[in-house]
Design an enzyme around this catalytic site. Sequence first.
Site, mmCIF file in Angstrom:
data_model
loop_
_atom_site.group_PDB
_atom_site.id
_atom_site.type_symbol
_atom_site.label_atom_id
_atom_site.label_comp_id
_atom_site.label_asym_id
_atom_site.label_seq_id
_atom_site.Cartn_x
_atom_site.Cartn_y
_atom_site.Cartn_z
ATOM 1 C CB ILE A 19 -0.937 0.046 1.232
ATOM 2 C CG1 ILE A 19 -1.715 -1.256 1.360
ATOM 3 C CG2 ILE A 19 -1.901 1.218 1.130
ATOM 4 C CD1 ILE A 19 -1.609 -1.897 2.698
ATOM 5 C CB CYS A 20 2.423 3.518 -2.070
ATOM 6 S SG CYS A 20 1.929 3.323 -3.797
ATOM 7 N N GLY A 21 0.497 5.626 -1.655
ATOM 8 C CA GLY A 21 -0.541 6.639 -1.847
ATOM 9 C C GLY A 21 -1.566 6.242 -2.892
ATOM 10 N N GLY A 26 -0.926 3.244 -4.996
ATOM 11 C CA GLY A 26 -0.711 1.836 -5.323
ATOM 12 C C GLY A 26 0.108 1.651 -6.587
ATOM 13 N N GLY A 32 -3.573 4.078 -0.473
ATOM 14 C CA GLY A 32 -4.073 4.599 0.793
ATOM 15 C C GLY A 32 -4.771 5.946 0.671
#
Length: 165
Positions: A72-74, A76, A116
């Site tokens: 999960i990043c800002g 994806g 996220g």
Amino acid sequence: MPRKHMKKIIIASDRAGFPLKEALKEHLAQSGYDVTDVGSRDTGDGGMAYWQAAENLAPRVSSGEFERGVLICGTGMGMSIAANKYPNVYAALCENTFCAHNCRAINNANVLALGGWVTPPYTGIAILETFLSTPFLDGVTDWQRENLPHFFDEVRRLEQTNFRP
């Protein structure tokens, strides 16, 4: 619900993905999974960049230590790009359950990438549940059932051709 034989999973996030990662970890633990968290620790200085989080997770899926992983990043996007540089890692960015079903049923993806900033926890949980519960070739056409298993041979051929040392 999770498949009975797969009870351990690896998860990682950058700073932006940390809150969603924590919600998914709680859900996974409540569902009986053994969750290995390889970062980030928080949204501030204890957080890491998306490529670092992918680097912590992808080799462990690549080696077969973990059957599935979640990044999960800002958005994806960065996670999926970085994770897909590892052999035998097939990371798919999913923003809904339709994509989560199809990335498993059609592509046999083994790493779920989420954003996220764009995915609320209740949606992330639904996407994760779909990703975990959908088997490869679930609900596909006869043509897909016959041809999709050859997909990985073709991907490996492309990797060997394009990623030579």
